[in-house]
Design a protein around this motif. Sequence first.
Motif, PDB file in Angstrom:
ATOM      1  N   UNK A 197     -14.656   4.911 -14.143  1.00 41.86           N
ATOM      2  CA  UNK A 197     -14.574   4.891 -15.790  1.00 41.86           C
ATOM      3  C   UNK A 197     -13.286   4.442 -16.397  1.00 41.86           C
ATOM      4  N   UNK A 198     -12.729   4.890 -14.916  1.00 42.12           N
ATOM      5  CA  UNK A 198     -11.487   4.038 -16.026  1.00 42.12           C
ATOM      6  C   UNK A 198     -10.728   2.934 -14.922  1.00 42.12           C
ATOM      7  N   UNK A 199     -10.488   1.967 -15.606  1.00 41.22           N
ATOM      8  CA  UNK A 199     -10.167   0.648 -14.659  1.00 41.22           C
ATOM      9  C   UNK A 199      -9.281  -0.180 -15.029  1.00 41.22           C
ATOM     10  N   UNK A 200      -8.309  -0.023 -13.946  1.00 36.63           N
ATOM     11  CA  UNK A 200      -6.812  -0.940 -14.389  1.00 36.63           C
ATOM     12  C   UNK A 200      -6.194  -1.379 -12.879  1.00 36.63           C
ATOM     13  N   UNK A 201      -7.786  -3.178 -12.530  1.00 38.90           N
ATOM     14  CA  UNK A 201      -7.800  -3.599 -10.979  1.00 38.90           C
ATOM     15  C   UNK A 201      -7.202  -5.448 -11.666  1.00 38.90           C
ATOM     16  N   UNK A 202      -7.414  -5.542 -10.246  1.00 40.89           N
ATOM     17  CA  UNK A 202      -8.215  -6.997  -9.842  1.00 40.89           C
ATOM     18  C   UNK A 202      -8.903  -6.835  -8.540  1.00 40.89           C
ATOM     19  N   UNK A 203      -9.027  -8.553  -8.007  1.00 39.57           N
ATOM     20  CA  UNK A 203      -9.590  -8.461  -7.204  1.00 39.57           C
ATOM     21  C   UNK A 203      -8.003  -9.119  -6.169  1.00 39.57           C
ATOM     22  N   UNK A 204      -7.281  -9.938  -5.761  1.00 41.69           N
ATOM     23  CA  UNK A 204      -6.414  -9.896  -4.917  1.00 41.69           C
ATOM     24  C   UNK A 204      -5.627 -11.171  -5.623  1.00 41.69           C
ATOM     25  N   UNK A 205      -4.353 -10.869  -5.608  1.00 37.96           N
ATOM     26  CA  UNK A 205      -3.369 -11.496  -6.147  1.00 37.96           C
ATOM     27  C   UNK A 205      -2.040 -11.554  -5.403  1.00 37.96           C
ATOM     28  N   UNK A 206      -1.195 -11.488  -4.793  1.00 41.57           N
ATOM     29  CA  UNK A 206      -0.013 -12.154  -4.282  1.00 41.57           C
ATOM     30  C   UNK A 206       1.526 -12.260  -4.616  1.00 41.57           C
ATOM     31  N   UNK A 207       1.825 -12.158  -5.481  1.00 40.90           N
ATOM     32  CA  UNK A 207       2.667 -12.663  -5.997  1.00 40.90           C
ATOM     33  C   UNK A 207       3.345 -10.894  -6.669  1.00 40.90           C
ATOM     34  N   UNK A 208       3.694 -10.004  -5.691  1.00 37.02           N
ATOM     35  CA  UNK A 208       4.432  -8.425  -6.243  1.00 37.02           C
ATOM     36  C   UNK A 208       4.984  -8.669  -7.587  1.00 37.02           C
ATOM     37  N   UNK A 209       6.146  -9.354  -7.656  1.00 35.60           N
ATOM     38  CA  UNK A 209       6.693  -9.268  -8.617  1.00 35.60           C
ATOM     39  C   UNK A 209       6.484  -8.855 -10.346  1.00 35.60           C
ATOM     40  N   UNK A 210       5.449  -9.940 -10.170  1.00 28.96           N
ATOM     41  CA  UNK A 210       4.260 -10.481 -11.146  1.00 28.96           C
ATOM     42  C   UNK A 210       3.202 -10.180 -10.910  1.00 28.96           C
ATOM     43  N   UNK A 211       2.611  -9.297 -10.956  1.00 31.81           N
ATOM     44  CA  UNK A 211       0.713  -9.014 -11.023  1.00 31.81           C
ATOM     45  C   UNK A 211       0.152  -8.912 -12.313  1.00 31.81           C
ATOM     46  N   UNK A 212      -0.955  -8.971 -12.060  1.00 31.57           N
ATOM     47  CA  UNK A 212      -1.759  -8.766 -13.452  1.00 31.57           C
ATOM     48  C   UNK A 212      -2.480  -7.728 -12.649  1.00 31.57           C
ATOM     49  N   UNK A 213      -3.098  -7.393 -14.533  1.00 29.47           N
ATOM     50  CA  UNK A 213      -3.956  -6.772 -13.957  1.00 29.47           C
ATOM     51  C   UNK A 213      -5.349  -6.285 -15.223  1.00 29.47           C
TER      52      UNK A 213
END
Length: 521
Positions: free
Chosen positions: A184-200
């Motif tokens: 019920x609480x979501x803060x996620x992404x599929x896969x993205x390998x830019x470690x210092x510029x992530x997104x969710x």
Amino acid sequence: MKGKNINIVLGGLSFLSLVGCKSEKISTEPTFPNVIYIFPDQMRNHAMEFWNQEGYNDKVNFTGDPVYTPNLNKFANESLVLSSAISNCPVSSPHRGMFLTGMYPENSGVTLNCNSNRPISNLKTETNNISDVFSMAGYDCAYIGKLHVDYPTANDPANPGHYVEDKQPVWDAYTPPERRHGFNYWYSYGTFDVHKHPHYWDTQGKRHDINKWSPIHEADMAIAYLQNKDGVRDAKKPFFMVISMNPPHSPYGSLEDCMEEDYNLYKDKSTDQLLIRPNADLSMEKTRSAPYYFASVTGVDREFGRILQALKDQGLDKNTIVVFTSDHGETMCSQGLEDPKNSPYNEAVNVPFIVRYPEKIKHRVDNLLLSSPDIMPTLLGLCGLEKQIPSTVEGLNHANIFYEKEQNNYRPKGALYIKNADRDKNEEGKVISYFPSSRGIITDRYTLTFTIDKKTKALKETLLFDNINDPYQLKNLPIKSHKEIVDQLTLEMVRLLKQANDPWYREQILRELIPYENLIL
């Protein structure tokens, strides 16, 4: 007399008795334990400092990596530490499918790493996942970080009809509410390998672009969840929180991939001081990644420590099960492999698995051969929800072993090894079937694997290692001169293949070597 909390365990449940200074009234309302499940990606079991310390170094036959993990060291001293946990299909998506469903890849639907060219690999919507069970049991369920079990489709919530990224094939994915399986609480992404510029993407589907090393930001979000800032969780409910960090997953080649303070701990060490395993090929170009990889491990350790401290600060640590593990390991030049995972070598399949449940699970090191599908039923069993384990689950509930109970504490004789590859493609170039390229078994002593030809399914390669006498797997033993050992291993392997509903069992692949007809259940 001051009021105090007394925790009593009955039938796997924690009952909180409130003893007041006046009434001495006892409440029998059940309080299920909270669960925090933290798993960084691509962290091998050997990359934890405590393996070289007293009380641990005599429990394994390898030397731990020269890495700094002070928080994991302290956590291990308070926990059950598994030395032989196995990632059966040591790739990101298949392991995650097994963790979530308790099923092997054939039935979870996640047979390969998920991307837009592989519609064949996608978490089935009809599966009854661990989060579904916890949610139905009254838990508040949160997922933070990398998911990577969805086949990416053109469902960008900010740009309907388009993918969430432009590159082909698409790897990243947005998970809509109907595919979140009780979280019920979501803060996620599929896969993205830019470690210092992530997104969710948050619970409402809004994208957040962050300019911070992803484990730091994810720890921030987990701490905010624990503190219940802005009422993000129902404080009356127990919670199940999954935190999936991407580092120490690649890339690991510059300060864009880790924190400089952590890199500084390793930057002046020579390659042979860092890659101390005798099977490491020090001539590989990849050796330059070692200080960045270990720096990422140390950074993950620090953020793990922050989460543990926040848990304690909120007074939640006594009734919370905390698990630290990983989806698969990292070869890091061992065996001369470029592929960091997707192999049967110890560096790829042996993962951390550390469980803390104060006063309920005693500190010790155990060599239980925990498999990926065992995680779901075991966690449910630890929370007293063994009767809610779905009938579809193929893994085993090891809660009684964790609790050191004498009944129903069967120990597996081996763990299945699985490697799959792309097979048939349609006219659009999409993968519509997968090829079961390798299967094998890992026991407390041996590793045995078979690899077959993609066209003929004839035997292409065998690997047989005596992991006790050859812990770094430097000597591949010929199977013909070790027939008795191979016969014993393949008989147990057949049982596991049947349990997994694996295509090798259904098609009886390599039946001249594998005794399908001799299966004894």
